[in-house]
Write an enzyme that holds these catalytic residues in place. Structure first.
Site, short mmCIF file in Angstrom:
data_model
loop_
_atom_site.label_atom_id
_atom_site.label_comp_id
_atom_site.label_asym_id
_atom_site.label_seq_id
_atom_site.Cartn_x
_atom_site.Cartn_y
_atom_site.Cartn_z
N SER A 153 0.80 -1.22 0.00
CA SER A 153 0.00 0.00 0.00
C SER A 153 0.83 1.27 0.00
O SER A 153 0.30 2.36 -0.16
CB SER A 153 -0.94 0.03 1.21
OG SER A 153 -0.25 0.36 2.38
N LYS A 191 1.77 4.32 7.41
CA LYS A 191 0.93 5.15 6.54
C LYS A 191 1.30 6.63 6.69
O LYS A 191 1.97 7.04 7.63
CB LYS A 191 -0.55 5.00 6.92
CG LYS A 191 -1.16 3.63 6.65
CD LYS A 191 -1.32 3.35 5.17
CE LYS A 191 -2.02 2.01 4.95
NZ LYS A 191 -1.21 0.88 5.39
#
Length: 233
Positions: A153, A191
């Site tokens: 991701s 993230k």
């Protein structure tokens, strides 16, 4: 000569290197320069690289080295030596060596390796009692540990499955920084951090994934990305 945006970007990169020891992420540069997309950052970096102001260090994410710096902005005030629109968006430059004092190339330190971290949906952050040898030149000041990346991701930030994320321990971070976020005291993920309308948003760097949104009490910052190590088989 550089455009005003190129000048602004190289100043921002230098400021972040002096403050944190690592170059800013593309997301941070986009926000600092008020650009609409990361492609604009790519174009600015490519232009600075072509002109010999910066270089990208191979096989490392968020690794920019300043080779020379702009000194004087042209346009407005006593230094305005040009006229019209050209003077307002162009800067004159004098070369100067970047202030870097790298660690000796052969210096290696061992930092704790705490299992795997998700660059995808959150997974459990393991507390394995292992260590990882790391070139000291990759680490700035502070306490560090490593996590092995699992998932894809964050690939648009240059972070791939199997990479070792080098993390500087901290419980705070600015919007746009890549962090280790502990979610609900049990799962960790890597993230981009954003705070929006009283919520915490954890953004991926892959269009195939959606952002994760939580209440502030659900998310605890446990460090921010300082560098990467990659193995080639």
């Amino acid at each position: 000569m550089l455009t005003a945006k190129q000048h602004e970007l190289i100043r921002f990169i230098q400021q972040r290197l002096e403050e944190t020891g690592i170059s800013p992420s593309f997301e941070e540069m986009k926000e600092a320069l008020d650009l609409k997309s990361k492609s604009g950052v790519h174009r600015l970096i490519s232009a600075l690289e072509e002109r010999g102001f910066i270089r990208r260090l191979p096989n490392r994410a968020r690794a920019l080295e300043i080779l020379k710096q702009p000194e004087d902005v042209v346009g407005g005030g006593a230094k305005a030596a040009q006229s019209g629109s050209e003077a307002s968006n162009v800067v004159d430059i004098r070369t100067a060596q970047a202030k870097t004092v790298p660690a000796p190339i052969n210096d290696v330190v061992e930092i704790p390796l705490h299992g795997r971290i998700a660059a995808g949906a959150p997974i459990e952050a393991l507390e394995d009692h292992q260590s990882l040898p790391v070139p000291a030149a990759l680490l700035g000041p502070g306490d560090h540990y490593a996590l092995e990346v699992s998932g894809d991701s964050m690939i648009e930030a240059g972070i791939f499955d199997g990479d070792f994320a080098l993390i500087r321990r901290t419980d705070s971070a600015r919007d746009g920084e890549i962090v280790v976020a502990l979610v609900n005291n049990e799962e960790a993920t890597l993230k981009y951090l954003h705070r929006d309308s009283g919520r915490v948003r954890l953004d991926p760097a892959n269009a195939s994934y959606e952002a994760q949104v939580y209440d502030p009490h659900q998310v605890q910052v446990q460090g921010k990305l300082a560098g990467l190590l990659r193995r080639y088989h």
